[in-house]
Design an enzyme around this catalytic site. Sequence first.
Site, mmCIF file in Angstrom:
data_model
loop_
_atom_site.group_PDB
_atom_site.id
_atom_site.type_symbol
_atom_site.label_atom_id
_atom_site.label_comp_id
_atom_site.label_asym_id
_atom_site.label_seq_id
_atom_site.Cartn_x
_atom_site.Cartn_y
_atom_site.Cartn_z
ATOM 1 N N HIS A 148 0.814 -1.214 0.000
ATOM 2 C CA HIS A 148 0.000 0.000 0.000
ATOM 3 C C HIS A 148 0.853 1.272 0.000
ATOM 4 O O HIS A 148 0.327 2.364 -0.149
ATOM 5 C CB HIS A 148 -0.921 -0.002 1.221
ATOM 6 C CG HIS A 148 -2.323 0.423 0.946
ATOM 7 N ND1 HIS A 148 -2.873 0.492 -0.306
ATOM 8 C CD2 HIS A 148 -3.315 0.789 1.800
ATOM 9 C CE1 HIS A 148 -4.136 0.885 -0.216
ATOM 10 N NE2 HIS A 148 -4.426 1.080 1.041
ATOM 11 N N ASN A 206 -7.802 6.503 3.279
ATOM 12 C CA ASN A 206 -9.109 6.906 2.746
ATOM 13 C C ASN A 206 -9.435 8.378 2.983
ATOM 14 O O ASN A 206 -10.507 8.831 2.612
ATOM 15 C CB ASN A 206 -10.225 5.997 3.266
ATOM 16 C CG ASN A 206 -10.376 6.043 4.763
ATOM 17 O OD1 ASN A 206 -9.604 6.689 5.461
ATOM 18 N ND2 ASN A 206 -11.371 5.350 5.276
ATOM 19 N N ASP A 248 -0.590 2.521 -5.388
ATOM 20 C CA ASP A 248 -0.548 1.091 -5.685
ATOM 21 C C ASP A 248 -1.816 0.662 -6.405
ATOM 22 O O ASP A 248 -2.879 1.236 -6.190
ATOM 23 C CB ASP A 248 -0.397 0.288 -4.389
ATOM 24 C CG ASP A 248 -1.542 0.537 -3.416
ATOM 25 O OD1 ASP A 248 -2.415 -0.343 -3.287
ATOM 26 O OD2 ASP A 248 -1.571 1.618 -2.790
ATOM 27 N N ASN A 280 -9.263 3.359 -2.264
ATOM 28 C CA ASN A 280 -9.908 4.346 -1.387
ATOM 29 C C ASN A 280 -9.144 5.670 -1.307
ATOM 30 O O ASN A 280 -9.750 6.728 -1.169
ATOM 31 C CB ASN A 280 -10.117 3.767 0.008
ATOM 32 C CG ASN A 280 -11.182 2.703 0.022
ATOM 33 O OD1 ASN A 280 -12.132 2.740 -0.768
ATOM 34 N ND2 ASN A 280 -11.027 1.727 0.892
#
Length: 186
Positions: free
Chosen positions: A19, A66, A91, A112
């Site tokens: 991530h 997010n 990513d 997100n």
Amino acid sequence: MFLIVGLGNPENEYANTRHNMGFDTINKLAKQYTIEINKHKFKGIYGTGMIENEKVILLKPQTYMNLSGESVIEAIQFYKIDLEDIIVIYDDMDVEPGKIKIRKKGGAGSHNGMKSVIQNLHSEEFTRIRVGIGTPENKEARIQYVIGNISSEEDKEKLNEGTEKAKEAIIEIMKNGVDSAMNQYN
């Protein structure tokens, strides 16, 4: 002036995860161009400098993924940056590890962090570089795949290839524009 944003998770436990491809790319740019990322503002940490004769701001949002758009919009409003001068790196499971995809605009897919950026900018009209992380064999294990530590050296090498290509693509964008980078890396 360009705003180059790498998406990632700020906590140390996520440093070695898929991530954080955006953060990893920003770190490589900062190292190559000797840009210190040590200023705290815009719900993030950032540094300013020059890449290929272009003034840049390298930003790593420190919100949760997010909420990344909150950091991005604050920097844009402060520096009055046009949408065409924004590059977001993140990513992407739909891209093979070691590969990147560059787009001038588009949706967020299932990411997100990108959903938050698009929502805060009220636009999909900005450049993004998707760094491939591939998909897990077990679809139910997606969250752990994305935020879990990368254990295999082979996986680390492939992901490193992707962030290296993303860094080189940004340099190409600074030198010759997005179209040239797309032709070279897509």
